[in-house]
Scaffold this motif. Structure first.
Motif, PDB file in Angstrom:
ATOM      1  N   GLU A  75       0.723  -1.006   0.022  1.00 46.90           N
ATOM      2  CA  GLU A  75      -0.131   0.423  -0.128  1.00 46.90           C
ATOM      3  C   GLU A  75       1.138   1.751   0.331  1.00 46.90           C
ATOM      4  O   GLU A  75       2.262   1.260   0.752  1.00 46.90           O
ATOM      5  N   LYS A 127      -8.928   1.226  -4.176  1.00 46.01           N
ATOM      6  CA  LYS A 127      -8.351   0.783  -2.406  1.00 46.01           C
ATOM      7  C   LYS A 127      -9.891  -0.299  -1.999  1.00 46.01           C
ATOM      8  O   LYS A 127     -10.211  -0.325  -1.115  1.00 46.01           O
ATOM      9  N   THR A 128      -9.947  -0.991  -3.310  1.00 51.77           N
ATOM     10  CA  THR A 128     -10.864  -2.074  -2.588  1.00 51.77           C
ATOM     11  C   THR A 128     -10.637  -3.292  -2.222  1.00 51.77           C
ATOM     12  O   THR A 128      -9.616  -3.373  -2.477  1.00 51.77           O
ATOM     13  N   LEU A 129     -11.000  -3.891  -1.162  1.00 53.50           N
ATOM     14  CA  LEU A 129     -10.717  -5.083  -0.671  1.00 53.50           C
ATOM     15  C   LEU A 129     -11.418  -6.503  -1.087  1.00 53.50           C
ATOM     16  O   LEU A 129     -12.343  -5.967  -2.160  1.00 53.50           O
ATOM     17  N   GLN A 133     -14.605  -8.997   2.915  1.00 54.16           N
ATOM     18  CA  GLN A 133     -13.697  -8.531   3.661  1.00 54.16           C
ATOM     19  C   GLN A 133     -13.344  -6.879   4.153  1.00 54.16           C
ATOM     20  O   GLN A 133     -14.574  -6.258   2.551  1.00 54.16           O
ATOM     21  N   GLU A 134     -14.227  -6.948   4.767  1.00 54.13           N
ATOM     22  CA  GLU A 134     -13.592  -5.429   5.366  1.00 54.13           C
ATOM     23  C   GLU A 134     -12.881  -4.971   6.455  1.00 54.13           C
ATOM     24  O   GLU A 134     -11.853  -5.977   7.082  1.00 54.13           O
ATOM     25  N   LEU A 135     -12.961  -3.154   5.988  1.00 56.43           N
ATOM     26  CA  LEU A 135     -11.479  -2.708   6.993  1.00 56.43           C
ATOM     27  C   LEU A 135     -11.721  -2.595   8.381  1.00 56.43           C
ATOM     28  O   LEU A 135     -12.823  -1.628   8.643  1.00 56.43           O
ATOM     29  N   VAL A 183      -3.104  -4.529   6.905  1.00 55.35           N
ATOM     30  CA  VAL A 183      -3.500  -3.804   5.446  1.00 55.35           C
ATOM     31  C   VAL A 183      -2.722  -2.372   5.420  1.00 55.35           C
ATOM     32  O   VAL A 183      -1.582  -2.324   5.372  1.00 55.35           O
ATOM     33  N   SER A 199      -7.990  -6.179   7.549  1.00 60.21           N
ATOM     34  CA  SER A 199      -8.734  -7.047   6.786  1.00 60.21           C
ATOM     35  C   SER A 199     -10.031  -8.111   7.595  1.00 60.21           C
ATOM     36  O   SER A 199      -9.056  -9.485   7.474  1.00 60.21           O
TER      37      SER A 199
END
Length: 225
Positions: A75, A127-129, A133-135, A183, A199
């Protein structure tokens, strides 16, 4: 007998003018005029040169460049970027400095080397996961995570920790764990706490966020093989 004829006086010679060298008068005037013209030309050249420099500076645009080495897949952070001023050339396609906000958080499609200009081709689409999945941002206290060993992409387990007055019994149930992927790892604050972005599966994100709000979590790094 006296001669009655009057004597005519001899003509007196006219006073002689001092000799003046030929051409001595006009030269100083011409020289003065030439110097005036030359001075005017020098001034005009200076004004034109300054105007061209200002115009040239106005045609430059600030773009993004790489400030340090960035591995592929990592990143991109604000510290990875710097700015450079380049001529506004349509043949060049670097990302403009004004678009820095949309670059931070995206991942490099290939290794980025210090000093090179950043282009959209070097960035993943967004910037998608991954799907499902969630951040979640988790703050861990000093000593509750191997911060120096964590890196984006690491697989970890996030474990609920007991409170100050709770005792841990070997016979009791094992602490609940949530699998996650690193992440981003932040910098320690004044108390040594660190915010780690992870994530997790969408089914675990709410539970993890609630636990993280209590500050009673620890991160366990799985083997990197």
């Amino acid at each position: 007998m006296k001669n009655s004829s009057s004597q005519i006086p001899a003509p007196t010679a006219a006073p002689m003018r001092p000799e003046t060298p030929i051409g001595a008068g006009p030269v100083p005037r011409r020289r003065k005029r030439s110097m005036l013209v030359l001075g005017t030309l020098v001034t005009l050249v200076g004004v034109l040169g300054t105007s061209m420099l200002v115009r040239s500076a106005g045609d430059r645009v600030d773009v993004l460049a790489v400030a340090r080495e960035v591995p592929a897949g990592q990143e991109i952070t604000a510290e990875d970027l710097t700015t450079a001023a380049l001529p506004n050339d349509p043949a060049l396609a670097p990302v403009k400095a004004s678009e820095k906000g949309r670059v931070i958080g995206r991942r490099a499609t290939a290794p980025l080397h210090r000093g090179e200009l950043l282009t959209d081709a070097q960035l993943h689409g967004g910037k998608t996961l991954p799907a499902g999945q969630e951040l979640v941002a988790v703050e861990v206290q000093r000593g509750a995570a191997p911060v120096d060993a964590l890196a984006p992409g690491d697989q970890v387990k996030i474990v609920a920790t007991p409170g100050k007055d709770e005792q841990v019994s070997k016979k009791g149930p094992a602490p609940e764990e949530i699998a996650a992927q690193i992440v981003k790892v932040g910098a320690p604050n004044a108390s040594g706490a660190v915010v780690v972005q992870v994530s997790v599966a969408g089914t675990d994100s709410s539970l993890l966020a609630a636990r993280a709000a209590t500050g009673r979590v620890a991160i366990v790094l799985a083997s990197k093989g």
